[in-house]
Enzyme design. Structure first.
Site, PDB file in Angstrom:
ATOM      1  N   HIS A  14     -81.869 -67.164  35.645  1.00  0.00           N
ATOM      2  CA  HIS A  14     -80.745 -67.929  36.194  1.00  0.00           C
ATOM      3  C   HIS A  14     -79.689 -68.184  35.116  1.00  0.00           C
ATOM      4  O   HIS A  14     -78.491 -67.982  35.339  1.00  0.00           O
ATOM      5  CB  HIS A  14     -81.242 -69.265  36.763  1.00  0.00           C
TER       6      HIS A  14
ATOM      7  N   SER B  21     -77.243 -65.826  40.891  1.00  0.00           N
ATOM      8  CA  SER B  21     -78.629 -65.515  40.533  1.00  0.00           C
ATOM      9  C   SER B  21     -79.543 -65.552  41.753  1.00  0.00           C
ATOM     10  O   SER B  21     -80.750 -65.382  41.630  1.00  0.00           O
ATOM     11  CB  SER B  21     -79.133 -66.498  39.464  1.00  0.00           C
TER      12      SER B  21
ATOM     13  N   HIS C 114     -75.136 -67.326  34.495  1.00  0.00           N
ATOM     14  CA  HIS C 114     -74.062 -68.064  33.823  1.00  0.00           C
ATOM     15  C   HIS C 114     -73.402 -67.382  32.637  1.00  0.00           C
ATOM     16  O   HIS C 114     -72.206 -67.584  32.404  1.00  0.00           O
ATOM     17  CB  HIS C 114     -74.604 -69.414  33.342  1.00  0.00           C
TER      18      HIS C 114
ATOM     19  N   GLU D  92     -71.895 -73.936  39.049  1.00  0.00           N
ATOM     20  CA  GLU D  92     -73.070 -73.464  39.787  1.00  0.00           C
ATOM     21  C   GLU D  92     -72.717 -72.765  41.098  1.00  0.00           C
ATOM     22  O   GLU D  92     -73.269 -71.725  41.427  1.00  0.00           O
ATOM     23  CB  GLU D  92     -74.027 -74.635  40.081  1.00  0.00           C
TER      24      GLU D  92
END
Length: 266
Positions: free
Chosen positions: A125, A189, A130, A170
């Site tokens: 993730h 993700s 990110h 996010e």
């Protein structure tokens, strides 16, 4: 965003004396399955800035990357780097690291039993979701500014700031000349949410900072609402305004009604 409210069942991997983290064959296979699956769904759905960042990172597909491999690219592009952390960290540590341009990465990967979804952020993730966006200056500057603000905020202010992070870093969407695209790592993700976020199901609203600060969310469901930037430069602009004044405005106005049912008691 990690916090230390409840213990993690995962244990982060420690590096050896040379700084190398060893993973098992099963863990490398899990990474390979995750990245190959996600690389099939992000083209045409992720924003160009994310895809460009992914190209720069040149992540291995057959093994979990070492953090230094990722940091080398981030330092060159935006002065960021990764920071190895345990599975869950406190808010103080989280905000401090971001303020120092260090992105916290827990050095564990999900078990095959939690292949499709886990509540705490693992290395897949954090790296795949990110780090590609941290090669973008506007996104990188906003993330650092967010850390600085959080470091000095009260607990109640932090709760409001958390919603801003949630709906940008996010779960943010972006309008582009080619249509709606994704830049949020929580979406990128997750194959399920990557498809869902661009479908007809969720509500999508133009990004407005006070609205995002007032919007409740749940971490264990796909999002009923997403906020859409017109340009990533909007994130840069957020670093140049008095964001805490917007937080106080949102606190005075209170939260919107949740767009999801309450979580059932366990």
């Amino acid at each position: 965003m990690s916090s230390s409210k409840k213990p993690s069942k995962y244990v982060a991997r420690e590096p050896n004396a040379e700084g190398f983290i060893a993973y098992t064959d099963l863990e490398h296979q899990t990474w390979q399955r995750l990245i190959e699956r996600q690389l099939k769904v992000v083209p045409g759905r992720a924003c160009d800035e994310y895809l460009h960042g992914l190209e720069l990172l040149n992540l291995p597909q057959d093994r979990i990357p070492q953090l230094e491999e990722v940091s080398r690219v981030l330092r060159r592009e935006t002065g960021w780097e990764t920071a190895r952390v345990p599975a869950l960290i406190g808010f103080e540590t989280f905000f401090r690291l971001l303020s120092e341009r260090k992105f916290p990465v827990a050095t564990f990967i999900r078990s095959p039993e939690e292949f499709d979804y886990l509540q705490e952020p693992d290395i897949f993730h954090e790296i795949f979701g990110h780090c590609a966006m941290l090669t973008n200056p506007a996104f990188a500057n906003f993330t650092q500014k967010y850390g600085e603000l959080g470091l000095n905020a009260s607990p109640k202010e932090r709760a409001y700031l958390a919603r801003l992070y949630w709906f940008t870093v996010e779960f943010g969407l972006l309008n582009t000349k080619d249509g709606l695209r994704i830049y949020g790592g929580g979406i990128l993700s997750s194959p399920k949410e990557t498809l869902y976020a661009l479908s007809e199901e969720p509500v999508r609203a133009p990004f407005e900072v006070v609205d995002t600060l007032r919007t409740p969310y749940r971490i264990d469901i796909v999002q009923p609402i997403y906020y859409v930037l017109s340009d990533l430069e909007e994130l840069q602009q957020l670093t140049e305004i008095d964001l805490m004044a917007r937080v106080r405005e949102a606190m005075a106005a209170g939260l919107f009604e949740p767009m999801f049912p309450p979580k059932e008691a366990a």
